[in-house]
Design a protein around this motif. Sequence first.
Motif, mmCIF file in Angstrom:
data_model
loop_
_atom_site.group_PDB
_atom_site.id
_atom_site.type_symbol
_atom_site.label_atom_id
_atom_site.label_comp_id
_atom_site.label_asym_id
_atom_site.label_seq_id
_atom_site.Cartn_x
_atom_site.Cartn_y
_atom_site.Cartn_z
ATOM 1 N N HIS A 1 26.163 39.945 38.123
ATOM 2 C CA HIS A 1 26.314 39.513 39.647
ATOM 3 C C HIS A 1 25.576 40.337 40.545
ATOM 4 O O HIS A 1 24.982 41.544 40.289
ATOM 5 C CB HIS A 1 27.798 40.047 39.819
ATOM 6 N N LYS A 2 25.396 40.029 41.773
ATOM 7 C CA LYS A 2 24.570 40.760 42.897
ATOM 8 C C LYS A 2 25.266 40.343 44.060
ATOM 9 O O LYS A 2 26.012 39.382 44.377
ATOM 10 C CB LYS A 2 23.122 40.196 42.869
ATOM 11 N N SER A 3 25.146 41.579 45.231
ATOM 12 C CA SER A 3 25.870 41.414 46.215
ATOM 13 C C SER A 3 25.025 41.886 47.356
ATOM 14 O O SER A 3 24.370 42.668 47.300
ATOM 15 C CB SER A 3 27.185 42.255 46.439
ATOM 16 N N LEU A 4 25.022 41.456 48.542
ATOM 17 C CA LEU A 4 24.173 41.793 49.622
ATOM 18 C C LEU A 4 24.572 43.026 50.181
ATOM 19 O O LEU A 4 25.648 43.386 50.485
ATOM 20 C CB LEU A 4 24.304 40.598 50.666
ATOM 21 N N ILE A 5 23.694 43.759 50.333
ATOM 22 C CA ILE A 5 23.843 45.150 50.872
ATOM 23 C C ILE A 5 24.032 45.442 52.178
ATOM 24 O O ILE A 5 25.194 46.143 52.713
ATOM 25 C CB ILE A 5 22.797 46.243 50.331
ATOM 26 N N ARG A 6 23.179 44.783 53.116
ATOM 27 C CA ARG A 6 23.340 44.725 54.634
ATOM 28 C C ARG A 6 24.404 43.772 55.184
ATOM 29 O O ARG A 6 23.803 42.557 55.009
ATOM 30 C CB ARG A 6 22.018 44.953 55.064
ATOM 31 N N SER B 1 31.782 49.871 43.215
ATOM 32 C CA SER B 1 33.145 49.547 42.562
ATOM 33 C C SER B 1 33.610 48.220 42.472
ATOM 34 O O SER B 1 34.261 47.616 41.444
ATOM 35 C CB SER B 1 34.295 50.546 42.750
ATOM 36 N N ASN B 2 33.254 47.435 43.679
ATOM 37 C CA ASN B 2 33.599 45.903 43.879
ATOM 38 C C ASN B 2 32.596 45.239 42.849
ATOM 39 O O ASN B 2 33.230 44.134 42.053
ATOM 40 C CB ASN B 2 33.497 45.512 45.287
ATOM 41 N N LEU B 3 31.536 45.546 42.707
ATOM 42 C CA LEU B 3 30.440 44.698 41.746
ATOM 43 C C LEU B 3 31.016 44.910 40.342
ATOM 44 O O LEU B 3 31.203 43.942 39.383
ATOM 45 C CB LEU B 3 29.008 45.145 42.100
ATOM 46 N N ILE B 4 30.975 46.242 40.141
ATOM 47 C CA ILE B 4 31.799 46.544 38.609
ATOM 48 C C ILE B 4 33.069 45.924 38.219
ATOM 49 O O ILE B 4 33.166 45.116 37.417
ATOM 50 C CB ILE B 4 31.789 47.988 38.535
ATOM 51 N N HIS B 5 33.928 46.016 39.164
ATOM 52 C CA HIS B 5 35.235 45.303 39.124
ATOM 53 C C HIS B 5 35.115 43.605 38.825
ATOM 54 O O HIS B 5 35.865 43.226 37.807
ATOM 55 C CB HIS B 5 36.110 45.574 40.229
ATOM 56 N N TRP B 6 34.265 43.181 39.857
ATOM 57 C CA TRP B 6 34.250 41.654 39.367
ATOM 58 C C TRP B 6 33.529 41.407 38.179
ATOM 59 O O TRP B 6 34.040 40.415 37.464
ATOM 60 C CB TRP B 6 33.362 40.997 40.441
ATOM 61 N N VAL C 1 33.786 43.213 35.234
ATOM 62 C CA VAL C 1 34.921 43.716 34.279
ATOM 63 C C VAL C 1 35.880 42.457 34.308
ATOM 64 O O VAL C 1 36.454 42.204 33.177
ATOM 65 C CB VAL C 1 35.432 45.044 34.731
ATOM 66 N N LEU C 2 36.385 41.939 35.264
ATOM 67 C CA LEU C 2 37.375 40.752 35.391
ATOM 68 C C LEU C 2 36.953 39.887 34.420
ATOM 69 O O LEU C 2 37.919 38.998 34.057
ATOM 70 C CB LEU C 2 37.720 40.398 36.708
ATOM 71 N N HIS C 3 35.561 39.600 34.212
ATOM 72 C CA HIS C 3 35.133 38.486 33.199
ATOM 73 C C HIS C 3 34.861 38.752 32.065
ATOM 74 O O HIS C 3 34.026 38.251 31.277
ATOM 75 C CB HIS C 3 33.808 37.742 34.098
ATOM 76 N N SER C 4 35.484 39.916 31.623
ATOM 77 C CA SER C 4 35.208 40.692 30.250
ATOM 78 C C SER C 4 36.667 40.942 29.556
ATOM 79 O O SER C 4 37.701 40.737 30.161
ATOM 80 C CB SER C 4 34.448 41.788 30.309
ATOM 81 N N GLU C 5 36.623 41.344 28.294
ATOM 82 C CA GLU C 5 37.648 41.752 27.451
ATOM 83 C C GLU C 5 38.082 43.004 27.668
ATOM 84 O O GLU C 5 39.086 43.563 27.270
ATOM 85 C CB GLU C 5 37.315 41.457 26.040
ATOM 86 N N LEU C 6 37.427 43.864 28.640
ATOM 87 C CA LEU C 6 37.785 45.126 29.039
ATOM 88 C C LEU C 6 39.145 45.261 29.637
ATOM 89 O O LEU C 6 39.528 44.243 30.449
ATOM 90 C CB LEU C 6 36.629 45.825 29.918
ATOM 91 N N THR C 7 39.667 46.491 29.709
ATOM 92 C CA THR C 7 41.151 46.537 30.315
ATOM 93 C C THR C 7 41.003 47.460 31.566
ATOM 94 O O THR C 7 40.775 48.447 31.278
ATOM 95 C CB THR C 7 42.124 47.178 29.141
ATOM 96 N N ILE C 8 41.406 46.887 32.438
ATOM 97 C CA ILE C 8 41.275 47.960 33.792
ATOM 98 C C ILE C 8 42.671 48.710 33.853
ATOM 99 O O ILE C 8 43.762 48.286 33.791
ATOM 100 C CB ILE C 8 41.533 46.965 35.140
ATOM 101 N N THR C 9 42.531 49.976 33.988
ATOM 102 C CA THR C 9 43.671 50.956 33.842
ATOM 103 C C THR C 9 43.927 51.488 35.178
ATOM 104 O O THR C 9 45.066 52.182 35.191
ATOM 105 C CB THR C 9 43.297 51.951 32.975
ATOM 106 N N GLU C 10 42.889 51.743 36.222
ATOM 107 C CA GLU C 10 43.202 52.156 37.461
ATOM 108 C C GLU C 10 42.516 51.267 38.495
ATOM 109 O O GLU C 10 41.251 50.921 38.571
ATOM 110 C CB GLU C 10 42.848 53.648 37.634
ATOM 111 N N THR D 1 37.965 46.611 45.619
ATOM 112 C CA THR D 1 38.464 47.967 45.126
ATOM 113 C C THR D 1 38.304 48.827 46.412
ATOM 114 O O THR D 1 37.467 48.450 47.344
ATOM 115 C CB THR D 1 37.621 48.283 43.987
ATOM 116 N N SER D 2 39.053 50.013 46.162
ATOM 117 C CA SER D 2 39.027 51.040 47.088
ATOM 118 C C SER D 2 38.870 52.129 46.382
ATOM 119 O O SER D 2 39.543 52.322 45.180
ATOM 120 C CB SER D 2 40.299 51.073 47.784
ATOM 121 N N ILE D 3 38.131 53.050 46.584
ATOM 122 C CA ILE D 3 37.708 54.105 45.569
ATOM 123 C C ILE D 3 37.620 55.646 46.936
ATOM 124 O O ILE D 3 37.146 55.498 48.330
ATOM 125 C CB ILE D 3 36.503 54.211 44.986
#
Length: 275
Positions: free
Chosen positions: A52-57, A131-136, A138-147, A170-172
């Motif tokens: 995935h990629k997201s526009l920075i500005r 964190s938004n990009l990583i979360h997106w 991870v949602l497409h994987s077998e990994l488990t979100i714990t927080e 996400t918020s961090i």
Amino acid sequence: MKRILFSEISPLTYRISMEKEILKRRLKDLLARTRFAEERVGESLPVVVYCHKSLIRRRLGNVNMQLQENKAVNLALAVKQIDGLVIHPGETFSVWKLLGRTSKRKGYREGLTIKGGKPSQGIGGGLCQLSNLIHWMVLHSELTITEHHHHDGLDLFPDYGRKLPFGTGTSISYNYIDYRVKNETAAPFQLRLWVDEEYLCGELRTMKPQPHTFHIRLEDERFVREEDGIYRCGSVFLDKIDTTTGRLVGSKLIRTNHAKLMYECPPDLIVEQPN
């Protein structure tokens, strides 16, 4: 009369409250003995799970665009601390365990933050995009979100080139508002992250193809006028699909949106009126 919290009395009491929460998180992690992912390697694992990629500005309401430029600097610094990370079976990925506290000394600049439900600014601001990009991914994987935390109950900015469903962000905030993922599978996963002139880019990789693919969908999104304002409503679902047969094997609700618009309602927005 609304009760005033200690953290709301002054900037000093806010800082005291924040440092208390930071200390509490450190003690909690110490007692939990969580195995955090730390190993970073330069060679990529062979299979791309999701990219995935997201526009920075991005233009966000009336936010100063200089904060977007500063965010670009902050993201470039942060990805260097995570790129290549391998999350071995049984390990937990934590954003703040890898980044540490952001500071001017490390080169971080003032970027956009959210404080008290309103746009603000602070050193290291803008890292929620990471964190938004990583979360997106991870949602497409077998990994488990714990927080996972969200800017609960608030729709802070108008949609400007929105690509992902509202409610999947996400918020961090160092270190007690973290984003964490545990690898409860038998295979290692790897994060590859980089920035170019326009985009924050990422890949989630592993050793062999996953048995499932995942699809995130937004249902029944609508804007509803309530007593104290207009709210964005809707439901976000995660579908699990067998890669061999293509059949849907599971679907679960991962988010129910009920977020108050914190910006002027666009004239072309269709708003439902109360019954």
